[in-house]
Design a protein around this motif. Structure first.
Motif, mmCIF file in Angstrom:
data_model
loop_
_atom_site.group_PDB
_atom_site.id
_atom_site.type_symbol
_atom_site.label_atom_id
_atom_site.label_comp_id
_atom_site.label_asym_id
_atom_site.label_seq_id
_atom_site.Cartn_x
_atom_site.Cartn_y
_atom_site.Cartn_z
ATOM 1 N N ALA A 20 0.834 -1.204 0.000
ATOM 2 C CA ALA A 20 0.000 0.000 0.000
ATOM 3 C C ALA A 20 0.868 1.253 0.000
ATOM 4 N N LEU A 31 -1.438 -6.254 -1.295
ATOM 5 C CA LEU A 31 -2.389 -6.878 -2.210
ATOM 6 C C LEU A 31 -1.681 -7.971 -2.997
ATOM 7 N N LEU A 84 -5.949 -9.541 0.473
ATOM 8 C CA LEU A 84 -5.494 -8.369 1.206
ATOM 9 C C LEU A 84 -4.911 -8.829 2.534
ATOM 10 N N VAL A 107 -2.890 -6.409 -10.024
ATOM 11 C CA VAL A 107 -3.631 -5.627 -9.027
ATOM 12 C C VAL A 107 -2.781 -4.428 -8.643
ATOM 13 N N CYS A 108 -3.435 -3.301 -8.367
ATOM 14 C CA CYS A 108 -2.710 -2.130 -7.887
ATOM 15 C C CYS A 108 -3.595 -1.361 -6.921
ATOM 16 N N TRP A 109 -2.981 -0.530 -6.100
ATOM 17 C CA TRP A 109 -3.704 0.345 -5.187
ATOM 18 C C TRP A 109 -4.204 1.566 -5.944
ATOM 19 N N ASP A 136 -5.466 3.666 0.690
ATOM 20 C CA ASP A 136 -5.368 2.273 1.110
ATOM 21 C C ASP A 136 -6.716 1.570 1.176
ATOM 22 N N GLU A 182 -8.847 1.415 -1.697
ATOM 23 C CA GLU A 182 -9.335 1.008 -3.008
ATOM 24 C C GLU A 182 -8.230 0.337 -3.804
ATOM 25 N N ALA A 183 -8.664 -0.617 -4.645
ATOM 26 C CA ALA A 183 -7.736 -1.353 -5.490
ATOM 27 C C ALA A 183 -8.336 -1.506 -6.878
ATOM 28 N N TYR A 184 -7.466 -1.768 -7.849
ATOM 29 C CA TYR A 184 -7.906 -2.017 -9.221
ATOM 30 C C TYR A 184 -7.297 -3.330 -9.692
ATOM 31 N N THR A 185 -8.056 -4.065 -10.500
ATOM 32 C CA THR A 185 -7.597 -5.372 -10.947
ATOM 33 C C THR A 185 -7.862 -5.569 -12.432
ATOM 34 N N ARG A 238 -12.672 -1.961 -10.166
ATOM 35 C CA ARG A 238 -12.336 -1.246 -8.942
ATOM 36 C C ARG A 238 -12.927 -2.023 -7.786
#
Length: 339
Positions: A22, A29, A39, A60-62, A66, A68-71, A80
């Protein structure tokens, strides 16, 4: 005295494709071929939650914080995830697997790269604004960004460098040309690319046990500094040089040195300026598939997954899949010439 290292509890059940700490904590992640994003709170070695997808997750990224994430993955969707509620929102859909997702905090855009040879640029702060599609000449293999640039490593040894401000601009919908087009210094397929934290350049790795270090500055002086070197090679009992792919690269956010992880199960730290290996850690029991430093540079997460040394990104039931977190000693990742 050995460097403290521990294995995370409740690891994924299939190959790990990506890991990322994060921006402001020791949350981690983890994306997996088992169709989940995990997580973890690495500070107390606990799995906080996991989020199911319809197909294997490739990246995956932030997001902006801390929570929310995107995949992206083999369901072709860019998603999201609200890490508090678990709610998932599809931002766009490609026409093939989504290999990479990256969030730029400076420009507030999410970039996805798909095997359909396109980038999608999402303006996440204005969800009503349509995403922009940018065509690529080749299939993308790896992305990395700095505060100002995006590097896209593709098939056929092609590499594009984009200005992030161009990608975020309203004119992006009319088509954006790369700031630079390059051919990889490596003769074999690119496996990973990672940008220097000082915005000066990047490193790339290949399936043929090599890493190249290059600078953005197009001047002949800077381009003369670029170089490549052999790594992640082992001599067999018969005296044969066995070459492994370099699956993962990660730059230290403070010292600017970088880590490489290979199909040989080793992680090495490198000083790209001095062109020297700083150290190599003990061999892991499977191929290193992903690496990530914490934002303060005090921890290194190492994901291992069998099969990556052969380019196979799924593993059988008997394979060892694990994430290790290594605490770095003071100065452990400093370059040879650093004070």
């Amino acid at each position: 005295m050995t460097t403290p290292q521990y294995e995370l509890v409740n690891p994924p059940t299939d190959a790990i494709s990506a890991i990322q700490f994060a921006p402001t904590s020791l949350r981690l992640l983890v994306a997996s071929w088992d169709k989940h994003v995990y997580l973890y709170d690495t500070s107390r070695n606990a799995q906080i939650d996991k989020f199911e997808h319809r197909a294997p997750v490739l990246d995956v990224c932030w997001g902006a914080n801390d929570e929310e994430a995107y995949t992206g993955g083999l369901d072709w969707d860019v998603r999201r995830i609200n890490l508090k509620t678990g709610a998932q929102t599809v931002l766009s859909s490609h026409t093939n697997g989504v290999k990479s997702v990256l969030y730029s905090r400076e420009q507030n855009i999410l970039i996805s790269a798909s095997w359909d040879s396109t980038l999608h640029i999402h303006h996440v702060l204005t969800p009503d604004k349509p995403f922009v599609t940018i065509s690529l000449p080749n299939k993308p293999f790896s992305l990395s960004l700095t505060p100002t640039k995006l590097v896209v490593a593709m098939a056929s040894r092609a590499l594009h460098i984009y200005s992030l401000s161009d990608l975020a601009s309203d004119s992006a919908a009319q088509g954006i040309e790369p700031w630079q087009r390059r051919e990889s210094s490596l003769k074999f397929m690119t496996r990973a690319v990672a940008c220097m934290p000082n915005d000066a350049g990047y490193a790339s790795s290949s399936i043929e046990g090599r890493v190249a270090v290059e600078w953005f500055d197009p001047s002949s002086t800077s381009q003369a500094r670029k170089y490549a070197f052999k790594c992640h090679r082992q001599t067999s009992p018969e005296g044969i040089d066995v070459v492994y792919p370099v699956n993962a690269l990660a730059f230290h956010p403070v010292h600017g040195t970088f880590a490489s992880g290979g199909g040989d199960g080793f992680v090495a730290l490198w000083d790209g300026i001095a062109k020297r290996r700083i150290r190599q850690y003990q061999r892991y029991q499977a191929s290193v598939s992903a690496l990530g430093f914490s934002s303060d540079g005090k921890f290194l997460a190492v994901a291992i997954s069998p099969g990556f040394e052969d380019g196979k990104e799924g593993v059988g039931e008997d394979g060892t899949v694990a994430v290790f977190v290594r605490e770095l000693a003071e100065g452990e990742a400093k370059g040879k010439g650093a004070k």
